[in-house]
Design a protein around this motif. Structure first.
Motif, PDB file in Angstrom:
ATOM      1  N   GLU A 220       0.828  -1.203   0.000  1.00  0.00           N
ATOM      2  CA  GLU A 220       0.000   0.000   0.000  1.00  0.00           C
ATOM      3  C   GLU A 220       0.866   1.258   0.000  1.00  0.00           C
ATOM      4  O   GLU A 220       0.531   2.253  -0.648  1.00  0.00           O
ATOM      5  CB  GLU A 220      -0.922  -0.001   1.220  1.00  0.00           C
ATOM      6  N   VAL A 221       1.966   1.213   0.724  1.00  0.00           N
ATOM      7  CA  VAL A 221       2.886   2.356   0.761  1.00  0.00           C
ATOM      8  C   VAL A 221       3.444   2.618  -0.633  1.00  0.00           C
ATOM      9  O   VAL A 221       3.463   3.761  -1.110  1.00  0.00           O
ATOM     10  CB  VAL A 221       4.032   2.105   1.758  1.00  0.00           C
ATOM     11  N   LEU A 222       3.885   1.568  -1.301  1.00  0.00           N
ATOM     12  CA  LEU A 222       4.466   1.717  -2.635  1.00  0.00           C
ATOM     13  C   LEU A 222       3.417   2.204  -3.638  1.00  0.00           C
ATOM     14  O   LEU A 222       3.715   3.037  -4.506  1.00  0.00           O
ATOM     15  CB  LEU A 222       5.066   0.388  -3.087  1.00  0.00           C
ATOM     16  N   GLU A 223       2.193   1.706  -3.498  1.00  0.00           N
ATOM     17  CA  GLU A 223       1.119   2.140  -4.397  1.00  0.00           C
ATOM     18  C   GLU A 223       0.776   3.608  -4.169  1.00  0.00           C
ATOM     19  O   GLU A 223       0.594   4.372  -5.124  1.00  0.00           O
ATOM     20  CB  GLU A 223      -0.120   1.270  -4.168  1.00  0.00           C
ATOM     21  N   ARG A 224       0.700   4.026  -2.905  1.00  0.00           N
ATOM     22  CA  ARG A 224       0.413   5.434  -2.613  1.00  0.00           C
ATOM     23  C   ARG A 224       1.533   6.325  -3.124  1.00  0.00           C
ATOM     24  O   ARG A 224       1.288   7.426  -3.639  1.00  0.00           O
ATOM     25  CB  ARG A 224       0.233   5.608  -1.110  1.00  0.00           C
ATOM     26  N   ALA A 225       2.786   5.871  -2.981  1.00  0.00           N
ATOM     27  CA  ALA A 225       3.926   6.658  -3.454  1.00  0.00           C
ATOM     28  C   ALA A 225       3.857   6.866  -4.965  1.00  0.00           C
ATOM     29  O   ALA A 225       4.170   7.951  -5.473  1.00  0.00           O
ATOM     30  CB  ALA A 225       5.239   5.972  -3.073  1.00  0.00           C
ATOM     31  N   GLU A 226       3.429   5.836  -5.695  1.00  0.00           N
ATOM     32  CA  GLU A 226       3.278   5.976  -7.143  1.00  0.00           C
ATOM     33  C   GLU A 226       2.173   6.969  -7.469  1.00  0.00           C
ATOM     34  O   GLU A 226       2.269   7.735  -8.433  1.00  0.00           O
ATOM     35  CB  GLU A 226       2.978   4.611  -7.772  1.00  0.00           C
ATOM     36  N   GLY A 227       1.118   6.972  -6.680  1.00  0.00           N
ATOM     37  CA  GLY A 227       0.038   7.939  -6.891  1.00  0.00           C
ATOM     38  C   GLY A 227       0.513   9.357  -6.694  1.00  0.00           C
ATOM     39  O   GLY A 227       0.143  10.267  -7.448  1.00  0.00           O
ATOM     40  N   ILE A 228       1.334   9.578  -5.679  1.00  0.00           N
ATOM     41  CA  ILE A 228       1.880  10.919  -5.432  1.00  0.00           C
ATOM     42  C   ILE A 228       2.761  11.339  -6.602  1.00  0.00           C
ATOM     43  O   ILE A 228       2.744  12.501  -7.035  1.00  0.00           O
ATOM     44  CB  ILE A 228       2.676  10.936  -4.117  1.00  0.00           C
ATOM     45  N   LYS A 229       3.515  10.391  -7.141  1.00  0.00           N
ATOM     46  CA  LYS A 229       4.381  10.707  -8.282  1.00  0.00           C
ATOM     47  C   LYS A 229       3.542  11.111  -9.496  1.00  0.00           C
ATOM     48  O   LYS A 229       3.910  12.045 -10.233  1.00  0.00           O
ATOM     49  CB  LYS A 229       5.259   9.491  -8.614  1.00  0.00           C
ATOM     50  N   ARG A 230       2.414  10.430  -9.698  1.00  0.00           N
ATOM     51  CA  ARG A 230       1.540  10.806 -10.819  1.00  0.00           C
ATOM     52  C   ARG A 230       0.978  12.209 -10.615  1.00  0.00           C
ATOM     53  O   ARG A 230       0.858  12.985 -11.574  1.00  0.00           O
ATOM     54  CB  ARG A 230       0.405   9.785 -10.962  1.00  0.00           C
ATOM     55  N   GLU A 231       0.631  12.529  -9.390  1.00  0.00           N
ATOM     56  CA  GLU A 231       0.124  13.880  -9.107  1.00  0.00           C
ATOM     57  C   GLU A 231       1.200  14.918  -9.407  1.00  0.00           C
ATOM     58  O   GLU A 231       0.909  15.980  -9.970  1.00  0.00           O
ATOM     59  CB  GLU A 231      -0.302  13.969  -7.642  1.00  0.00           C
ATOM     60  N   TYR A 232       2.422  14.623  -9.012  1.00  0.00           N
ATOM     61  CA  TYR A 232       3.509  15.578  -9.238  1.00  0.00           C
ATOM     62  C   TYR A 232       3.689  15.866 -10.728  1.00  0.00           C
ATOM     63  O   TYR A 232       3.865  17.018 -11.135  1.00  0.00           O
ATOM     64  CB  TYR A 232       4.810  15.023  -8.654  1.00  0.00           C
ATOM     65  N   LYS A 233       3.617  14.824 -11.539  1.00  0.00           N
ATOM     66  CA  LYS A 233       3.819  14.993 -12.977  1.00  0.00           C
ATOM     67  C   LYS A 233       2.734  15.850 -13.606  1.00  0.00           C
ATOM     68  O   LYS A 233       2.935  16.414 -14.685  1.00  0.00           O
ATOM     69  CB  LYS A 233       3.870  13.624 -13.656  1.00  0.00           C
ATOM     70  N   GLU A 234       1.586  15.941 -12.934  1.00  0.00           N
ATOM     71  CA  GLU A 234       0.466  16.712 -13.480  1.00  0.00           C
ATOM     72  C   GLU A 234       0.348  18.108 -12.854  1.00  0.00           C
ATOM     73  O   GLU A 234      -0.575  18.845 -13.182  1.00  0.00           O
ATOM     74  CB  GLU A 234      -0.847  15.952 -13.274  1.00  0.00           C
ATOM     75  N   LEU A 235       1.267  18.464 -11.951  1.00  0.00           N
ATOM     76  CA  LEU A 235       1.131  19.748 -11.258  1.00  0.00           C
ATOM     77  C   LEU A 235       1.124  20.933 -12.218  1.00  0.00           C
ATOM     78  O   LEU A 235       0.410  21.911 -12.012  1.00  0.00           O
ATOM     79  CB  LEU A 235       2.267  19.924 -10.246  1.00  0.00           C
ATOM     80  N   ASP A 236       1.924  20.839 -13.265  1.00  0.00           N
ATOM     81  CA  ASP A 236       1.999  21.962 -14.200  1.00  0.00           C
ATOM     82  C   ASP A 236       0.668  22.203 -14.895  1.00  0.00           C
ATOM     83  O   ASP A 236       0.396  23.312 -15.371  1.00  0.00           O
ATOM     84  CB  ASP A 236       3.097  21.716 -15.240  1.00  0.00           C
ATOM     85  N   THR A 237      -0.163  21.160 -14.951  1.00  0.00           N
ATOM     86  CA  THR A 237      -1.492  21.323 -15.542  1.00  0.00           C
ATOM     87  C   THR A 237      -2.273  22.399 -14.789  1.00  0.00           C
ATOM     88  O   THR A 237      -2.981  23.213 -15.388  1.00  0.00           O
ATOM     89  CB  THR A 237      -2.262  19.989 -15.484  1.00  0.00           C
ATOM     90  N   VAL A 238      -2.132  22.397 -13.462  1.00  0.00           N
ATOM     91  CA  VAL A 238      -2.822  23.396 -12.653  1.00  0.00           C
ATOM     92  C   VAL A 238      -2.337  24.790 -13.038  1.00  0.00           C
ATOM     93  O   VAL A 238      -3.107  25.737 -13.157  1.00  0.00           O
ATOM     94  CB  VAL A 238      -2.576  23.137 -11.152  1.00  0.00           C
TER      95      VAL A 238
END
Length: 516
Positions: A220-238
């Motif tokens: 679960e930790v590794l899965e959540r960490a991957e989710g955070i990484k996906r969010e980071y890659k999309e930050l510029d969209t904001v």
């Protein structure tokens, strides 16, 4: 309008690129600046009534030399921080409170002491410990300046945690110019640590994650960490979606202004201190409340909750307190795995603790569709998750058996009988019952064997007062999981021993359901 200090369960999601015109988000320019720069200056040993709070991981940890330099600076200016913080709270209208901020030493002497909220006077059940005005509460409605915009973003699956983290990161870059500077400094000081001096496993090293070997929490930790990484890659969209949002910040776009590690620390810090307010608008449901977590201690079996009232968020205590005793609040009905992932702590008296058993009917079974219909008629799915709650292990095993029996059936006449039956129990032969119980017992033994330590070894580790806090909290978690698994195994073995003829060999089952 009650709110619980609850864990953020929703998975991190990518920010979808939207096509609505920027004119619709012009009011986002209110996302005002107030840097997340941490001045890591420590608060003196005395206690004081304040409304500052929570997570420190909004700041990126520096190198050991940088930490040492900041600590030296903070020790020279120690007296200023408490005055600045108190001045900030008074200026923002904090009403007289019945709590004070105290501290305890950190396990790592290089880190500053842990702050926590304690009663400043004797309290009785029903007393209001503190009431934080909305002017000191950070929500998307306040951050984005417009409730409609906040709802627009969240309903389009822009993570509230990512929004709040990004906002405070830009605010931090403003330094002392930020209106939130004293609050951000307190978050930085806490370093994302809970009251057990432990950060979320999301910030642990690879070697430290090995403490969780055998536990589903590691995945679960590794899965959540991957989710955070996906969010980071999309930050510029904001940024490009709403340029006016950041026009007051003289900095680069998010992924150029902040490394992934900085964003991850900020995200985890926000996760550790966010409060989920109930019965409020969507734009206010996730709130950062000074005096809330992680300064506020957690308790799984108390009833005190942070509550949204008219113009403020308050805490009404559910028990009497003597002056100086830490105040506790309910962290929501969450299992220990979630408490560790989100807040960095484990409650050994958690009545909501549970483990998961996943079962699935074989899709290769020629009778799969018929069995699926029977399962649905009995409130189950073809892929079913069973919740094993602490103290209810025997009941959980009993709940699994009808489902597993159904998966083992192969005779068409039995299948038809099961379909027409209204009861939860499927007709089954003695050898099939033996096969079902054997599979279940082997499953629990296999899970227990996946842990590298025995319960006795766990007890020995926990008896060591010098044990690393992260290893201590991980050991507590896996020990509790093993207890529940062992109780399930015991219940299954008891059923095996109750079979009329224990010498019967289990029937072969080519389409037995899977367990994981």
């Amino acid at each position: 309008m009650e709110g619980v200090i609850t864990c953020f369960h929703s998975k991190c999601v990518s920010l979808p690129i939207r096509t609505f015109p920027l004119s619709r988000v012009s009011s986002l320019s209110r996302w005002r600046n107030s840097n997340f720069v941490s001045s890591s200056r420590s608060v003196p040993q005395r206690t004081f009534c304040v409304s500052s709070s929570s997570s420190d991981t909004l700041v990126a940890g520096g190198s050991p030399k940088e930490d040492e330099r900041r600590n030296k600076i903070s020790s020279k200016k120690e007296g200023d921080d408490s005055e600045d913080l108190k001045f900030w709270m008074d200026k923002k209208g904090l009403p007289p409170c019945k709590v004070m901020l105290k501290e305890r030493p950190a396990h790592d002497q290089k880190h500053k002491p842990i702050h926590y909220v304690a009663a400043s006077e004797d309290l009785q059940k029903g007393d209001v410990a503190f009431s934080v005005p909305n002017s000191l509460v950070v929500t998307l409605e306040r951050v984005l300046g417009n409730e409609t915009i906040a709802e627009l973003l969240t309903t389009n699956k822009l993570s509230e945690l990512a929004c709040l983290a990004l906002y405070l990161m830009y605010e931090k870059k403003q330094g002392k110019k930020s209106v939130w500077y004293p609050y951000i400094r307190e978050l930085d000081r806490q370093r994302g640590r809970g009251q057990l001096d432990v950060e979320s496993p999301l910030l642990w090293s690879e070697a430290e994650l090995e403490y969780l070997t055998g536990s589903p929490t590691k995945a679960e930790v590794l899965e959540r960490a991957e989710g955070i990484k996906r969010e980071y890659k999309e930050l510029d969209t904001v940024w490009f979606m709403a340029g006016s949002l950041f026009q007051q910040y003289p900095f680069d776009i998010p992924t150029e202004a902040f490394s992934f590690e900085i964003f991850k620390q900020a995200f985890v810090a926000i996760q550790s201190c966010v409060v989920h307010l109930q019965n409020v608008s969507l734009a206010r449901r996730f709130a950062l409340v000074p005096l809330g977590p992680p300064l506020l201690a957690y308790c799984s079996n108390c009833k005190a909750m942070l509550t949204a009232v008219d113009g403020a968020v308050e805490l009404v205590v559910d028990r009497p307190y003597k002056a100086g005793v830490p105040i506790v609040a309910w962290c929501g009905p969450q299992p220990n795995a979630k408490l560790l992932l989100n807040y960095g702590f484990v409650d050994e008296d958690n009545p909501y603790d549970r483990i998961i058993v996943e079962a699935a009917l074989s899709t290769e079974d020629p009778q799969y569709q018929d069995k699926r219909m029977v399962a649905q008629r009995n409130g189950k799915l073809s892929q079913q998750v069973f919740q094993v709650r602490v103290g209810k292990e025997r009941e959980a095993v009993q709940d699994m058996l009808p489902y597993l029996r159904l998966g083992y059936m192969s005779d068409p006449s039995e299948m038809q009988s099961a379909i027409s039956s209204q009861g939860p129990i499927c007709p089954i032969s003695p050898c099939m019952e033996r096969a079902v119980l054997d599979q279940l017992a082997n499953y629990f033994m296999r899970r227990l064997a996946g842990y590298p330590t025995t319960p006795k070894e766990d007890d020995a580790l926990l008896a060591d007062p010098s044990l690393n806090p992260r290893k201590r909290v991980a050991t507590r978690l896996v020990r509790l999981e093993k207890k529940m698994l062992a109780a399930c195994l015991g219940a299954t073995v008891d059923l095996l021993n109750q079979l009329p003829d224990t010498t019967i060999s289990p029937c072969p089952a080519p389409y037995a359901p899977s367990l994981k």
